[in-house]
Design a protein around this motif. Sequence first.
Motif, PDB file in Angstrom:
ATOM      1  N   GLN A   1      -8.460   2.121   4.030  1.00  9.97           N
ATOM      2  CA  GLN A   1      -9.312   3.225   3.999  1.00  9.97           C
ATOM      3  C   GLN A   1     -10.624   2.656   3.289  1.00  9.97           C
ATOM      4  O   GLN A   1     -11.741   2.536   3.909  1.00  9.97           O
TER       5      GLN A   1
ATOM      6  N   SER B   1      -4.975   3.626   0.856  1.00  7.01           N
ATOM      7  CA  SER B   1      -6.066   3.640   0.232  1.00  7.01           C
ATOM      8  C   SER B   1      -6.856   2.357   0.481  1.00  7.01           C
ATOM      9  O   SER B   1      -8.005   2.482   0.899  1.00  7.01           O
TER      10      SER B   1
ATOM     11  N   GLN C   1     -14.347   5.743  -3.485  1.00  2.42           N
ATOM     12  CA  GLN C   1     -13.337   6.699  -2.997  1.00  2.42           C
ATOM     13  C   GLN C   1     -12.642   7.521  -3.831  1.00  2.42           C
ATOM     14  O   GLN C   1     -12.271   7.104  -4.971  1.00  2.42           O
TER      15      GLN C   1
ATOM     16  N   CYS D   1      -9.379  10.214   0.410  1.00  2.93           N
ATOM     17  CA  CYS D   1      -8.501   9.542   1.095  1.00  2.93           C
ATOM     18  C   CYS D   1      -7.046  10.357   0.623  1.00  2.93           C
ATOM     19  O   CYS D   1      -6.510  10.343  -0.488  1.00  2.93           O
TER      20      CYS D   1
END
Length: 263
Positions: free
Chosen positions: A219, A216, A179, A228
């Motif tokens: 997700q 964060s 991410q 994100c």
Amino acid sequence: MSPRPLAVVTGATAGIGHVFAQRLAAAGHDLLLVARDHVRLDAVCAALAASHGVAAEPFVADLSVDTDMARLADRLRAEPRLAFLVSNAGFGTRGTLLTADPEKQRQMLRLHVTCTHELVSAALPGMTERAAGTIIVVASVASWSPTAGNVNYNATKAYQRVYCEAAATELEGSGVHIQALCPGFTYTEFHDRLGSGRKGIPGWAWLSAERVVDESLAQARSRGAVVCVPGKRFKLIVFLLKHAMWVPGGLRQRYRRDRLRVE
């Protein structure tokens, strides 16, 4: 050997990195926390170990220095329990390409670009072998906003975001999730270290580090989108930065000022 999974967090003594360490300890991870200030780092590790009953090991390093970067990368490769890597260490500078401290600019490139690649590359072999793991690289909303006075900061944050987006395509089906966390203005020490503080930035523009980290992690745990952007206001700002030449309230103009950087 502890049966608990291990989380590694860089820039872990304050702000977003500290909150990540708190949340991951509360979720039952042992911690390897990385920062430059050994006194502060020791105190954070001791407090988290006492509060959550996990092991919290300090790893003192300046990750803009190649030898320290390599020491941490070697440690990541050797960790059979590595389940979470948060690459959060970073900093901003003041001034244009002509006026900014050249060595600080080189340090930023090493920390935001080279270190990001080295740590992710070190973590991936073990994670992919175990078919499990999460990597979060803390980039910035500034990655969508090329601005005077922020050239290398914005460019390196764009590198981090695109790096994660591209890496995610290689990691499909591997069990490893990556991410790019792109916060906007966040209550941390970041702006204070720049010397600009929070002057001139409206209160509504700020998010807490706790909210940024919680969005964060939520997700990431749901294996959601690679990028994100916490907070609806910043999702809107990113949409406008990507698709329009203006931002309501003159925010785009503010993004052009060298003293104003997001996290």
